[in-house]
Design a protein around this motif. Structure first.
Motif, mmCIF file in Angstrom:
data_model
loop_
_atom_site.group_PDB
_atom_site.id
_atom_site.type_symbol
_atom_site.label_atom_id
_atom_site.label_comp_id
_atom_site.label_asym_id
_atom_site.label_seq_id
_atom_site.Cartn_x
_atom_site.Cartn_y
_atom_site.Cartn_z
ATOM 1 N N THR A 7 0.830 -1.195 0.000
ATOM 2 C CA THR A 7 0.000 0.000 0.000
ATOM 3 C C THR A 7 0.870 1.253 0.000
ATOM 4 N N THR A 8 0.295 2.344 -0.491
ATOM 5 C CA THR A 8 0.946 3.650 -0.399
ATOM 6 C C THR A 8 0.208 4.549 0.590
ATOM 7 N N LEU A 45 6.820 9.454 -1.523
ATOM 8 C CA LEU A 45 5.810 8.461 -1.866
ATOM 9 C C LEU A 45 6.273 7.165 -1.220
ATOM 10 N N PHE A 47 5.887 3.151 0.209
ATOM 11 C CA PHE A 47 5.325 1.843 -0.090
ATOM 12 C C PHE A 47 5.576 0.948 1.116
ATOM 13 N N TYR A 65 7.877 13.730 -10.003
ATOM 14 C CA TYR A 65 6.765 13.092 -10.722
ATOM 15 C C TYR A 65 6.691 13.495 -12.185
ATOM 16 N N GLU A 92 5.447 -3.158 -7.652
ATOM 17 C CA GLU A 92 4.448 -2.161 -7.257
ATOM 18 C C GLU A 92 5.002 -0.739 -7.392
ATOM 19 N N ILE A 93 6.237 -0.553 -7.002
ATOM 20 C CA ILE A 93 6.856 0.771 -7.111
ATOM 21 C C ILE A 93 6.921 1.193 -8.573
ATOM 22 N N HIS A 96 3.605 2.146 -10.246
ATOM 23 C CA HIS A 96 2.799 3.241 -9.697
ATOM 24 C C HIS A 96 2.554 4.300 -10.776
ATOM 25 N N PRO A 97 1.312 4.732 -10.937
ATOM 26 C CA PRO A 97 0.984 5.681 -12.004
ATOM 27 C C PRO A 97 1.746 7.006 -11.938
ATOM 28 N N ASP A 98 2.109 7.464 -10.757
ATOM 29 C CA ASP A 98 2.829 8.735 -10.635
ATOM 30 C C ASP A 98 4.308 8.623 -10.992
ATOM 31 N N GLN A 100 5.525 7.011 -13.816
ATOM 32 C CA GLN A 100 5.653 6.595 -15.209
ATOM 33 C C GLN A 100 6.253 7.721 -16.046
#
Length: 142
Positions: A7-8, A45, A47, A65, A92-93, A96-98, A100
């Motif tokens: 989770t974040t 951010l 994790f 970001y 997962e890291i 993460h959409p932020d 990319q």
């Protein structure tokens, strides 16, 4: 393998446990003050990996970001190593959409090169262009 959940959500972090591990068990954050960790978490951010409600893994990313990110403070508690949790955490890291479309994603490691290489990390292409200010014992000097 037990169910490993990442989770974040910072509200779920066991900051006392993270602090104990980083400040007592790691060579890179030995003596880390609790207040410094709190500030780092607030500005990162984060994790966290959990098994049966217990936090067993952690990592944080500092990023704009847009173009750059740096991965820090990655750990899996010793009794949970060898189960693939670090790989799941890295997946997962990196998913993460932020995080990319970044031009550069960095990290420093003294002993986990094999893990990170599996995810495309390599030695700097142009190490002669990189510089740093590094104070390895800063927390112990206070």
């Amino acid at each position: 393998m037990n169910t490993f959940r990442v989770t974040t959500n910072k509200a779920e972090l066991d900051i006392a446990s993270i602090h104990r591990f980083l400040s007592q068990e790691t060579p890179w954050a030995k003596g880390l003050p609790f207040s410094v960790l709190q500030k780092g978490i607030e500005n990162s951010l984060c994790f966290a990996g959990f098994i049966d409600g217990r936090q067993v893994a952690f990592a944080r990313v500092v990023s704009d970001y847009a173009t750059f990110a740096n991965l820090l403070d990655v750990f899996v508690l010793p009794e949970y190593r060898g189960c693939g949790y670090s790989k799941v955490l890295m997946q997962e890291i990196l998913a993460h959409p932020d995080l990319q479309g970044l031009r550069r994603f960095t990290l420093a490691t003294s002993d986990a090169h094999t893990l990170y290489a599996q995810f495309g990390f390599d030695a700097p292409a142009k190490p002669q262009t990189l510089m740093e200010r590094y104070f390895p014992a800063i927390y112990l000097d206070q």
